[in-house]
Design a protein around this motif. Structure first.
Motif, short mmCIF file in Angstrom:
data_model
loop_
_atom_site.label_atom_id
_atom_site.label_comp_id
_atom_site.label_asym_id
_atom_site.label_seq_id
_atom_site.Cartn_x
_atom_site.Cartn_y
_atom_site.Cartn_z
N ASN A 1 0.80 -1.24 0.00
CA ASN A 1 0.00 0.00 0.00
C ASN A 1 0.82 1.28 0.00
OD1 ASN A 1 -2.63 -1.46 0.47
ND2 ASN A 1 -1.38 -2.13 2.19
N SER A 2 2.13 1.16 0.13
CA SER A 2 2.99 2.35 0.11
C SER A 2 4.39 1.90 -0.29
CB SER A 2 3.04 2.99 1.49
OG SER A 2 3.76 2.16 2.39
N GLY A 3 5.20 2.87 -0.66
CA GLY A 3 6.59 2.56 -1.02
C GLY A 3 7.34 1.95 0.16
N SER A 4 7.07 2.47 1.36
CA SER A 4 7.73 1.94 2.56
C SER A 4 7.40 0.46 2.72
CB SER A 4 7.25 2.68 3.81
OG SER A 4 7.43 4.07 3.67
N GLU A 5 6.12 0.15 2.62
CA GLU A 5 5.70 -1.25 2.76
C GLU A 5 6.31 -2.14 1.69
OE1 GLU A 5 1.14 -0.87 4.52
OE2 GLU A 5 1.51 -1.96 2.68
N ALA A 6 6.35 -1.63 0.47
CA ALA A 6 6.90 -2.45 -0.62
C ALA A 6 8.39 -2.72 -0.38
CB ALA A 6 6.69 -1.76 -1.96
N ASN A 7 9.10 -1.75 0.19
CA ASN A 7 10.51 -2.01 0.52
C ASN A 7 10.63 -2.99 1.69
OD1 ASN A 7 12.07 -0.72 -1.43
ND2 ASN A 7 11.72 1.29 -0.49
N ASP A 8 9.71 -2.91 2.65
CA ASP A 8 9.66 -3.94 3.70
C ASP A 8 9.51 -5.32 3.07
OD1 ASP A 8 9.26 -1.67 5.53
OD2 ASP A 8 8.48 -3.16 6.94
N ALA B 1 20.08 7.98 1.06
CA ALA B 1 19.04 7.33 0.24
C ALA B 1 17.70 7.51 0.95
CB ALA B 1 19.34 5.84 0.11
N TYR B 2 16.59 7.45 0.20
CA TYR B 2 15.28 7.43 0.83
C TYR B 2 14.52 6.19 0.38
CZ TYR B 2 10.98 8.69 3.05
OH TYR B 2 9.88 8.67 3.88
N HIS B 3 14.17 5.34 1.35
CA HIS B 3 13.42 4.13 1.02
C HIS B 3 12.15 4.01 1.86
CE1 HIS B 3 16.50 2.92 -1.74
NE2 HIS B 3 17.43 2.92 -0.81
N GLY B 4 11.74 5.09 2.51
CA GLY B 4 10.49 5.07 3.24
C GLY B 4 10.67 5.35 4.72
N SER B 5 9.57 5.21 5.46
CA SER B 5 9.52 5.71 6.83
C SER B 5 9.07 4.68 7.85
CB SER B 5 8.59 6.93 6.86
OG SER B 5 8.81 7.67 8.03
N ALA C 1 19.00 0.53 -4.15
CA ALA C 1 19.27 1.90 -4.56
C ALA C 1 18.16 2.44 -5.46
CB ALA C 1 20.61 1.98 -5.30
N GLU C 2 18.01 3.75 -5.42
CA GLU C 2 17.15 4.46 -6.37
C GLU C 2 17.99 4.77 -7.61
OE1 GLU C 2 15.52 8.00 -3.83
OE2 GLU C 2 17.11 7.01 -2.74
N PRO C 3 17.43 4.64 -8.82
CA PRO C 3 18.20 5.02 -10.02
C PRO C 3 18.70 6.46 -9.92
CG PRO C 3 16.19 3.85 -10.65
CD PRO C 3 16.10 4.09 -9.16
N CYS D 1 15.97 -2.39 -7.07
CA CYS D 1 15.89 -1.07 -7.69
C CYS D 1 14.63 -0.37 -7.16
CB CYS D 1 15.83 -1.25 -9.20
SG CYS D 1 16.05 0.25 -10.11
N ASP D 2 14.82 0.70 -6.40
CA ASP D 2 13.68 1.42 -5.83
C ASP D 2 13.20 2.46 -6.85
OD1 ASP D 2 11.89 3.04 -4.50
OD2 ASP D 2 12.97 2.98 -2.59
N GLU D 3 12.15 2.07 -7.58
CA GLU D 3 11.60 2.90 -8.66
C GLU D 3 10.41 3.72 -8.18
OE1 GLU D 3 12.35 3.21 -11.91
OE2 GLU D 3 13.70 1.55 -12.40
N VAL D 4 10.30 3.97 -6.89
CA VAL D 4 9.09 4.63 -6.37
C VAL D 4 8.91 6.01 -7.02
CG1 VAL D 4 7.99 5.58 -4.31
CG2 VAL D 4 8.98 3.30 -4.24
N ILE D 5 10.00 6.73 -7.25
CA ILE D 5 9.89 8.02 -7.95
C ILE D 5 10.12 7.87 -9.45
CG2 ILE D 5 11.03 10.26 -8.28
CD1 ILE D 5 11.31 10.47 -5.27
N CYS D 6 11.15 7.12 -9.83
CA CYS D 6 11.51 7.07 -11.26
C CYS D 6 10.50 6.29 -12.09
CB CYS D 6 12.91 6.46 -11.42
SG CYS D 6 14.21 7.53 -10.78
N ALA E 1 5.61 2.54 -6.42
CA ALA E 1 4.50 3.14 -5.66
C ALA E 1 4.11 4.43 -6.38
CB ALA E 1 4.90 3.37 -4.20
N LYS E 2 4.02 5.52 -5.64
CA LYS E 2 3.74 6.85 -6.20
C LYS E 2 3.09 6.85 -7.60
CE LYS E 2 6.81 9.22 -3.12
NZ LYS E 2 8.15 8.97 -2.66
N GLY E 3 3.86 6.94 -8.68
CA GLY E 3 3.30 7.05 -10.02
C GLY E 3 2.46 5.87 -10.48
C1 LIG Z 1 8.44 8.10 -1.35
C2 LIG Z 1 9.46 7.04 -1.46
C3 LIG Z 1 9.37 5.84 -0.72
C4 LIG Z 1 8.31 5.64 0.34
O1 LIG Z 1 7.04 5.62 -0.18
P1 LIG Z 1 5.78 5.86 0.83
O2 LIG Z 1 4.61 5.61 -0.07
O3 LIG Z 1 5.88 7.27 1.31
O4 LIG Z 1 5.90 4.89 1.91
C5 LIG Z 1 10.28 4.86 -0.95
N1 LIG Z 1 11.27 5.01 -1.85
C6 LIG Z 1 11.40 6.14 -2.57
C7 LIG Z 1 12.51 6.25 -3.56
C8 LIG Z 1 10.52 7.20 -2.37
O5 LIG Z 1 10.69 8.34 -3.04
#
Ligand SMILES: *Cc1c(COP(=O)(O)O)cnc(C)c1O
Length: 460
Positions: A122-129, A156-160, A229-231, A262-267, A291-293
């Protein structure tokens, strides 16, 4: 839909917000000192509207997510139809439903050929979990349970969530108890502007990649499970690695049999001018975080792309993977994500970023290269950054860290446009429907905001 515009008592809302609402990533003392939050009441296209009717150009697509822009009826109707037909059913225990099946099929069709399976969160954080859980489960099934260490990067940012924060490399988050997983390690980031000094960017990219090899050797290759890593690092400040970086990372992961997440949450979903950032940089991952897009933020949904190597191994093992979320593959969220991807396809928005607005933004952002407050500009597709410095030549920053960014961001805000500050980097990531004239409008505000900030900071 104009007949649905509602009139709000904005002052009362601000009072209630202050009294009852704890905001994410917010200094509440600071927020209340400034008179509370700005209340956004509706949005259309690339514009937000606040409670006083001001129109705000959203250069961030919400939080890097509203790729198809605001007010898309196709997405609202998909949610409405699905909620009437089947608002919820789970996908545990040998059941499934059409939206989850159709979305899994659609997402798999967009991923590289060796990706045929998708797990929903349901979120990028969860998907990385989930990806972290999958990594450990995979190595156990593959008969190498001693491979437990995971390597990530500083900043790096992989969620909260607990795993997201630990995987990420954000020092302030780690200080508040966000680094609780002892098998997660961090190496330097490929941030040439900040750390490259006089080295050639290509050489610097190789050096940053070598940090991965050094860390693998330090921990012992037989103990290293994965690298994440994020691209392009998004929240870290839109850090676009030198061209030498990703091929060398790829070689190292292959040589030491380390999985690549590969954390594609933004890319993902068009941001860099391809469906995924992995195409832009030639990355060949084993797991992909989305996630996101994926839903343009209309409903919360995330997904893990699982390569055949991983999926085949854990399925051959025959055991149950004890993991999942009540809302994994939520029907309404899946229906909306599917409609979102169909809209990206129908309107050729990824192609538009690649051939039209991406190249346009890359040229347009250069107008700030000569500005006294600007150390560097950079972009790829529709994601970009402006580095704020005190001294253009030495790249020295203002003190304390983040001050120049906050001052500049506030000047955007006052002028009814949004670019976000990540420390002392101004970043932008507009909806993929943005037109060239709207990019011009955003950069006209940026010019005024940079001038005003430079004055405040004593540069002009
Ligand atoms: C936003 C983001 C996340 C976390 O996604 P959430 O939906 O806020 O949990 C993970 N990875 C990257 C690269 C992000 O930008």
């Amino acid at each position: 839909m104009t007949e649905m515009i509602r009139n709000y008592d904005v002052e009362a809302l601000v009072r209630s917000d202050t009294a009852h609402h704890l905001h994410p990533f917010t200094d509440h003392k600071g927020l209340h000192g400034e008179g509370g939050a700005r209340i956004i009441t509706r949005a259309e296209g690339v514009y937000l509207y606040d409670g006083h009717g001001a129109r705000i150009l959203d250069g961030m697509a919400g939080l890097w997510c509203v790729n198809v822009g605001y007010g898309r009826k196709e997405l609202a109707e998909a949610a409405y139809r699905q909620m009437l037909e089947l608002p919820f059913y789970n996908t545990f225990f040998k059941t499934s439903h059409p939206p989850a099946i159709e979305l899994a099929d659609k997402v798999a069709s967009k991923l590289p050929a060796n990706f045929n399976r998708v797990f929903f969160a349901n979120s990028g954080s969860e998907a990385n979990d989930t990806n972290l859980r999958l990594v450990h489960h995979y190595w156990q099934c593959a008969g190498k349970p001693e491979k437990v260490n995971v390597i990530s990067r500083e900043n790096a940012y992989h969620g909260s969530t607990v795993a997201g924060a630990a995987l990420g490399g954000m020092k302030p988050m780690h200080k508040q108890g966000g680094a609780l997983i002892p098998t997660i390690h961090h190496i330097m980031q490929p941030y040439w502007f900040k750390d490259g000094g006089d080295t050639d960017p290509g050489e610097f990219g190789l050096k940053a990649a070598k940090a991965l090899e050094d860390k693998i050797l330090e921990l012992g290759p037989d103990t290293v499970a994965a690298f994440i890593a994020e691209p392009i690092q998004g929240a870290g400040g839109v850090i676009i690695p030198p061209d030498t970086y990703w091929p060398e990372i790829q070689r190292i992961c292959r040589d030491y049999d380390v999985l690549l997440i590969c954390d594609e949450v933004i890319c993902g979903f068009g941001r860099t001018g391809n469906w995924f950032g992995l195409e832009t940089f030639g990355i060949e991952p084993d797991l992909i975080t989305m996630a996101k897009g994926l839903s343009s933020g209309y409903l919360p949904i995330a997904a893990c792309g699982v390569s055949d190597r991983i999926a085949d191994t854990i399925m051959a093992n025959g055991g149950e993977f004890y993991h999942g979320y009540t809302y994994s593959g939520h029907p309404a969220a899946c229906a909306v994500a599917l409609a979102n991807i169909e809209l990206l396809e129908k309107e050729k928005l990824v192609e538009k970023v690649a051939t039209e607005t991406g190249p346009y933004l890359a040229e347009a952002i250069k107008r700030f290269d000569d500005h006294p407050l600007v150390g560097e500009t950079r972009s790829r597709g529709l994601i970009g950054a402006i580095e704020l410095v005190k001294d253009k030549k030495t790249r020295e920053r203002f003190k304390p860290d983040g001050k120049a960014g906050t001052v500049t961001r506030d000047h955007f805000f006052k002028r009814n446009a949004i670019m976000r500050s990540c420390g002392d980097v101004m970043v932008l990531s507009p909806p993929l429907i943005i037109e060239k004239t709207e990019i011009d409008a955003l950069f006209d505000v940026a010019e005024q905001a940079l001038d005003a900030a430079a004055k405040d900071l004593g540069l002009m």
